[in-house]
Design a protein around this motif. Sequence first.
Motif, PDB file in Angstrom:
ATOM      1  N   LYS A  59      10.374 -18.852 -20.954  1.00  0.00           N
ATOM      2  CA  LYS A  59      10.288 -17.592 -20.203  1.00  0.00           C
ATOM      3  C   LYS A  59       9.064 -16.814 -20.690  1.00  0.00           C
ATOM      4  N   ARG A  60       8.401 -16.170 -19.778  1.00  0.00           N
ATOM      5  CA  ARG A  60       7.224 -15.381 -20.135  1.00  0.00           C
ATOM      6  C   ARG A  60       7.612 -13.911 -20.160  1.00  0.00           C
ATOM      7  N   PHE A  61       7.000 -13.181 -21.071  1.00  0.00           N
ATOM      8  CA  PHE A  61       7.253 -11.749 -21.181  1.00  0.00           C
ATOM      9  C   PHE A  61       6.117 -10.993 -20.513  1.00  0.00           C
TER      10      PHE A  61
END
Length: 70
Positions: A59-61
């Motif tokens: 997952k990317r922030f």
Amino acid sequence: MLDVPCDGAAIAAALDRCLTQAFRDSLRGMENPYGDGKAAERIIEVLRRAELNRALLAKRFYDLSITAAV
């Protein structure tokens, strides 16, 4: 194309019309605007060929507070 108001008699009349041979003949050669009915098979094939790896789980922030101020 049949476009009728929300009225039982109008709907019944449109159904009678669309069941006539003349109406069915008028549809010959028309292209279906919704495709050829093979979307599911194409989707399945794309999913079969998709490379499944750990990168799909990462997952990317995104810091939305920075972009919201702009």
